[in-house]
Design a protein around this motif. Structure first.
Motif, short mmCIF file in Angstrom:
data_model
loop_
_atom_site.label_atom_id
_atom_site.label_comp_id
_atom_site.label_asym_id
_atom_site.label_seq_id
_atom_site.Cartn_x
_atom_site.Cartn_y
_atom_site.Cartn_z
N THR A 37 -16.94 -6.22 2.11
CA THR A 37 -16.82 -5.04 1.26
C THR A 37 -16.68 -3.81 2.13
O THR A 37 -17.15 -3.79 3.29
CB THR A 37 -18.04 -4.87 0.34
N THR A 62 0.80 -1.22 0.00
CA THR A 62 0.00 0.00 0.00
C THR A 62 0.84 1.27 0.00
O THR A 62 0.32 2.35 -0.17
CB THR A 62 -0.88 0.04 1.25
N THR A 79 -7.49 4.28 6.09
CA THR A 79 -6.89 4.33 4.76
C THR A 79 -6.39 5.74 4.47
O THR A 79 -6.64 6.68 5.24
CB THR A 79 -7.91 3.93 3.67
N ALA A 137 -12.58 3.92 6.26
CA ALA A 137 -13.50 3.15 5.43
C ALA A 137 -14.32 2.22 6.33
O ALA A 137 -13.82 1.67 7.30
CB ALA A 137 -12.73 2.33 4.40
N GLY A 187 -16.90 0.64 2.03
CA GLY A 187 -17.15 1.88 1.33
C GLY A 187 -15.85 2.65 1.20
O GLY A 187 -14.81 2.30 1.78
N LYS A 188 -15.88 3.71 0.44
CA LYS A 188 -14.70 4.54 0.27
C LYS A 188 -14.35 5.24 1.58
O LYS A 188 -15.22 5.64 2.34
CB LYS A 188 -14.96 5.58 -0.82
N GLY A 189 -13.06 5.38 1.84
CA GLY A 189 -12.63 6.10 3.01
C GLY A 189 -13.09 7.55 2.95
O GLY A 189 -12.99 8.19 1.91
N VAL A 190 -13.60 8.04 4.08
CA VAL A 190 -14.14 9.39 4.11
C VAL A 190 -13.68 10.10 5.38
O VAL A 190 -13.23 9.48 6.35
CB VAL A 190 -15.69 9.40 4.07
N LEU A 222 -7.77 -4.48 0.60
CA LEU A 222 -7.73 -3.01 0.59
C LEU A 222 -6.41 -2.54 1.17
O LEU A 222 -5.67 -3.31 1.78
CB LEU A 222 -8.91 -2.42 1.38
N GLU A 255 -7.48 7.67 2.29
CA GLU A 255 -8.60 8.55 1.93
C GLU A 255 -9.45 8.92 3.13
O GLU A 255 -10.33 9.78 3.04
CB GLU A 255 -9.48 7.88 0.88
N SER A 277 -17.11 -1.06 6.76
CA SER A 277 -17.76 -2.26 6.25
C SER A 277 -18.94 -2.59 7.15
O SER A 277 -18.83 -2.57 8.37
CB SER A 277 -16.79 -3.45 6.23
N VAL A 321 -1.70 9.60 -2.14
CA VAL A 321 -2.96 10.18 -1.72
C VAL A 321 -2.85 11.00 -0.45
O VAL A 321 -3.41 12.08 -0.34
CB VAL A 321 -4.02 9.06 -1.54
#
Length: 289
Positions: free
Chosen positions: A202, A6, A189, A194, A204-207, A171, A191, A196, A13
């Motif tokens: 699964t 990673t 992450t 994140a 979601g996108k890191g926010v 991920l 981003e 699950s 990022v």
């Protein structure tokens, strides 16, 4: 927590801070016998912390490091538990006197380079190999509602018996935290955090705010520490954060919230404790430079 595949993405990022944490984190069991672990006479300055925990049996605090598992207490020298000086990369307390861990066998020992999943039921005096010996090296471990979540080789791995593992999402992450109810799993992450909601199958996108490490002791008390050592709290599972304070020592190495008030954090300069929900911290033990 290691120099995983990673690193390049994190550098791109989130800049160098989170990636440097990945780089900084780089680096067969025996049967459980005897009584509860007593600290050995040997002690040394702590260095390279990978995990923190408190035994609910007696409140003793533990620090998992590159060179063994130690107990710490304010005003006392850190003390090595037992005689294993393995590199404890992943570590978490799962019950009274009961911990699970992973990492690498100490140089010169007969233990494998990758320990797989190991467990102690006497607070670190002896460890039993439970699964994946010689194969896996978990760098983040957490548990909730009898389920163990591990991050290893860029993937989420889940077990209910410490023997059989279900490989789930892949991920780029640094740390995991399961909600107390077990219905959510978070991953830090580049981003942001994140989430699950299906057991790590699964995400979601890191926010939101980028956190290096997270710990979730109560449903409305999620704690995160960013790459500079600023501690924040979230009451909504990581959607929004309220900054509390900066833990002394800058860049963090580990974070564990025992409950909504009791928080342990390791930074570049020491292991610190808060008893007021993260408002203030005092040093438990310094880290060697």
């Amino acid at each position: 927590m290691t120099a995983r595949p990673t690193t390049r993405a994190l550098l791109t990022v989130a800049g160098t801070a989170l990636a440097s944490l990945l780089l900084a984190a780089c680096g067969g069991g025996t049967s459980d016998t005897g009584e509860k672990a007593a600290a050995s006479p040997s002690s040394s300055a702590l260095s390279h912390v990978h995990g923190l925990g408190v035994d609910p049996a007696d409140g003793r605090m533990y620090v998992a490091t590159h060179d063994g598992l130690y107990t710490v207490a304010k005003g006392q020298e850190p003390k090595l538990v037992g005689d294993r000086k393995d590199d404890f990369m992943g570590f978490t307390v799962t019950g009274k006197n009961t911990f699970i861990a992973s990492g690498h066998g100490a140089e010169g020992s007969d233990r494998p380079g990758n320990l797989g999943l190991i467990e102690t039921k006497n607070a670190g005096l002896a460890w039993t190999s439970r699964s994946l010996s010689g194969e896996a090296d978990f760098h983040s471990l957490d548990s909730a509602q009898g389920i163990v979540y591990g991050y290893e080789g860029g993937r989420i791995r889940v077990s209910t018996d410490l023997k059989n593992w279900d490989d789930r999402a892949t991920l780029e992450a640094l740390d995991l935290a399961a909600s107390p109810s077990g219905d959510k799993l978070l991953a830090t992450t580049a981003e942001g955090v994140a989430t699950s909601t299906d057991g790590g199958r699964t995400f979601g996108k890191g926010v939101g705010q980028v956190q290096a490490f997270v710990s979730w002791p109560a449903e409305k008390s999620l704690f995160g520490i960013d790459t500079s050592g600023k501690l924040s709290r979230s009451a909504d599972g990581g959607k929004t954060w309220k900054q509390l304070t900066a833990v002394p020592g800058g860049q963090p190495q580990a974070l564990t919230a025992v409950d909504a008030d009791h928080i342990l954090a390791a930074t570049m300069t020491g292991v610190y404790e808060s008893l007021d929900g993260g408002k203030t911290f005092t040093e438990l033990a310094p880290l060697a430079s």
